[in-house]
Design a protein around this motif. Structure first.
Motif, PDB file in Angstrom:
ATOM      1  N   TRP A   1       4.040   0.255   0.328  1.00 42.82           N
ATOM      2  CA  TRP A   1       4.071  -0.566  -0.879  1.00 42.82           C
ATOM      3  C   TRP A   1       5.010   0.034  -1.919  1.00 42.82           C
ATOM      4  CZ3 TRP A   1      -1.836  -1.920  -1.463  1.00 42.82           C
ATOM      5  CH2 TRP A   1      -2.086  -3.101  -0.748  1.00 42.82           C
TER       6      TRP A   1
ATOM      7  N   CYS B   1       3.603  -8.372   1.859  1.00 43.79           N
ATOM      8  CA  CYS B   1       2.367  -8.596   2.611  1.00 43.79           C
ATOM      9  C   CYS B   1       2.386  -7.870   3.959  1.00 43.79           C
ATOM     10  CB  CYS B   1       2.154 -10.094   2.843  1.00 43.79           C
ATOM     11  SG  CYS B   1       1.806 -11.041   1.351  1.00 43.79           S
TER      12      CYS B   1
ATOM     13  N   LEU C   1       0.676  -4.141   4.817  1.00 41.71           N
ATOM     14  CA  LEU C   1      -0.689  -3.850   5.258  1.00 41.71           C
ATOM     15  C   LEU C   1      -0.790  -3.812   6.782  1.00 41.71           C
ATOM     16  CD1 LEU C   1      -3.657  -3.293   4.781  1.00 41.71           C
ATOM     17  CD2 LEU C   1      -4.020  -5.758   4.480  1.00 41.71           C
TER      18      LEU C   1
ATOM     19  N   GLY D   1      -7.333  -7.720   8.040  1.00 41.19           N
ATOM     20  CA  GLY D   1      -6.463  -7.568   6.876  1.00 41.19           C
ATOM     21  C   GLY D   1      -5.599  -8.788   6.634  1.00 41.19           C
TER      22      GLY D   1
ATOM     23  N   THR E   1      -5.568 -11.110   3.255  1.00 41.38           N
ATOM     24  CA  THR E   1      -4.311 -11.331   2.531  1.00 41.38           C
ATOM     25  C   THR E   1      -4.037 -12.810   2.348  1.00 41.38           C
ATOM     26  OG1 THR E   1      -3.388  -9.280   3.419  1.00 41.38           O
ATOM     27  CG2 THR E   1      -1.827 -10.891   2.548  1.00 41.38           C
ATOM     28  N   ASN E   2      -4.356 -13.596   3.357  1.00 42.40           N
ATOM     29  CA  ASN E   2      -4.096 -15.033   3.289  1.00 42.40           C
ATOM     30  C   ASN E   2      -4.920 -15.717   2.206  1.00 42.40           C
ATOM     31  OD1 ASN E   2      -2.102 -15.030   5.181  1.00 42.40           O
ATOM     32  ND2 ASN E   2      -3.379 -15.737   6.872  1.00 42.40           N
TER      33      ASN E   2
ATOM     34  N   HIS F   1       2.374 -15.254   7.700  1.00 43.97           N
ATOM     35  CA  HIS F   1       1.882 -13.879   7.612  1.00 43.97           C
ATOM     36  C   HIS F   1       0.923 -13.547   8.752  1.00 43.97           C
ATOM     37  CE1 HIS F   1       0.387 -10.107   6.122  1.00 43.97           C
ATOM     38  NE2 HIS F   1      -0.849 -10.579   6.116  1.00 43.97           N
TER      39      HIS F   1
END
Length: 466
Positions: free
Chosen positions: A27, A286, A289, A327, A331-332, A367
């Motif tokens: 990140w 994204c 992760l 994960g 995130t979605n 994603h």
């Protein structure tokens, strides 16, 4: 009973313990791009397009070469798992020579912007000039970036990721400082816009390499490996290239979807190009992760393989897949419910924001499959399997995703996916939306094929059950 429960959950805990510093490091690294996009986005549309195009070119070169360097992860991890510590330190030194050689090749390619920009049609002279300046700065930054990656890869392989995390976190503060100075000007430095973002990256990358070198020379875990840069040996370089070239090819194919989409979408104008950069940057953010979880899973799996604990390697891999899927779903939720605040963070240009919101409708779909593709590829690399994934990725990602996206988005079949665009991304530019839909389809097919090959590997070892 308690002991069996602890044994069953141990891979989850171990993966998470190792992956969170990798995640923070990742990140911190991607924040470089976020800062560039957000800060240049508040200058003008010309600088934003120049930065978008220049960043796409640089990422294509850097990620492909980084993939070659990341061959150190399974090599060092397997030596580490087998307790061949001196061999692990020797492998790192050979990786340094490889990084230097690759930086020459990559730097030269960055000094030829017109070849890359030919894919984007007619580019305004002002944009072309700023792209060239941006890439000159990044060509000078490339050696330090690749050399630091040898340290990053070794730290990941031996489960010592916190030092690299701290270096990456510190670099963010300096990146912010130098960005403000060079992009907007001050203290005798003129405002340089997109070029200033590249100059800031140049300065910070060399600072990171210096910090990483000090860590290698002083950290007990690195010293235990007896790290040394002896003369380059063809046997070691051949091992690195045998695994690294297909890994680099896989990385390159993965990132080409973003890079060439940016170059092609530039044909739709400044606003579409800026919106494309926002979505690409968000997807990269994204991706950190699943990538961190996948890297942790792969290094731990490779350590188990090196120790000839194949059942443990299987258990670690399967736990990693479950963690990555969880994960991605979490995130979605953010991608579905926070699209407008996300876009507002990137730009205050109204037209860019409108187009970006239409493109972001595909983000959750994209994603999920991006995450599944990531973990399946990394686990196979832990077994030093890289050529088969490359072949599968060429077929699915390049053939179906990239070439198919160009054909249906900007080529002879332009407009054929209009019904799918209306369903997935209503209101989005047809060309850009088609590229993203086909990239998603390519990722989905690649994920399925890679998981099938992983099942084949486990079956061959007699570990598909139990």
């Amino acid at each position: 009973m308690l002991a069996s429960i602890q044994a069953a959950t141990a891979p989850w805990r171990t993966i998470l313990q190792q992956s969170w510093p990798i995640l923070v490091s990742s990140w911190a690294g991607i924040i470089f791009a976020v800062l560039d996009t957000a800060m240049v986005g508040h200058t003008d549309a010309i600088d934003l397009q120049a930065m978008a195009l220049g960043a796409s070119i640089y990422i294509t070169v850097f990620v492909g070469l980084m993939g070659v360097i990341h061959a150190l992860i399974p090599i060092v991890a397997q030596h580490f798992g087998a307790r061949e510590l001196s061999q692990a330190g020797h492998a790192w030194g050979q990786g340094v020579w490889l990084a230097l050689a690759l930086s020459v090749v990559g730097g030269a390619s960055l000094l030829l912007p017109d070849i890359w920009l030919s894919l984007s049609g007619n580019i305004e002279p002002a944009v072309r000039e700023r792209v060239a300046g941006y890439l000159i700065a990044l060509a000078l930054a490339l050696p330090s970036a690749l050399l630091f990656r040898t340290i990053y890869a070794t730290a990941t392989a031996i489960s010592q990721t916190r030092g690299v995390m701290l270096i990456n976190l510190g670099s963010v503060a300096f990146k912010l400082l130098f960005n403000v100075w060079f992009i907007f000007g001050g203290l005798g430095i003129p405002a340089m816009g997109a070029v200033g973002a590249g100059v800031a990256t140049l300065v910070v990358n060399w600072m990171m390499l210096l910090a990483g070198w000090l860590m290698v020379r002083r950290h007990p875990a690195f010293l235990a490996l007896q790290p040394r840069i002896s003369r380059p040996r063809w046997t070691n370089q051949k091992e690195l290239l045998r695994l690294g070239l297909p890994m680099g090819g896989s990385y390159l194919i993965e990132v080409c979807a973003f890079s060439f989409m940016a170059l092609l979408v530039a044909r739709d104008g400044l606003y579409a190009s800026g919106a494309q950069q926002i979505l690409a940057n968000l997807m990269a953010l994204c991706y950190m992760l699943p990538m961190s979880l996948s890297l942790s899973t792969a290094s731990l799996t490779a350590q188990a393989v090196g120790a000839h604990q194949m059942a443990q390697a299987r258990q670690t891999g399967l736990h990693g897949i479950a963690l990555v899927m969880t994960g991605a779903l979490l995130t979605n939720l953010v991608l579905v419910f926070a699209q407008q605040p996300i876009v507002a963070m990137y730009t205050n240009e109204a037209q860019v924001a409108i187009i970006a919101l239409t493109l972001l409708q595909i983000a959750p779909w994209f994603h999920f499959w991006d995450a599944m593709h990531c973990v399946s590829a990394y686990i196979l690399r832990a077994y030093k399997i890289a050529i088969v994934p490359l072949i599968l990725q060429i077929i699915a990602l390049t053939g179906l995703g990239l070439i198919g996206g160009w054909w249906l988005g900007f080529g002879p079949g332009a407009g054929m996916l209009a019904p799918a665009v209306d369903w997935f991304m209503p209101g989005a530019p047809i060309g850009a939306a088609t590229m993203w839909i086909m990239a998603m389809v390519g990722l989905a097919l690649t994920s399925i094929l890679l998981f099938a090959w992983y099942a084949h590997v486990l079956h061959r070892q007699g570990l598909l059950r139990g």
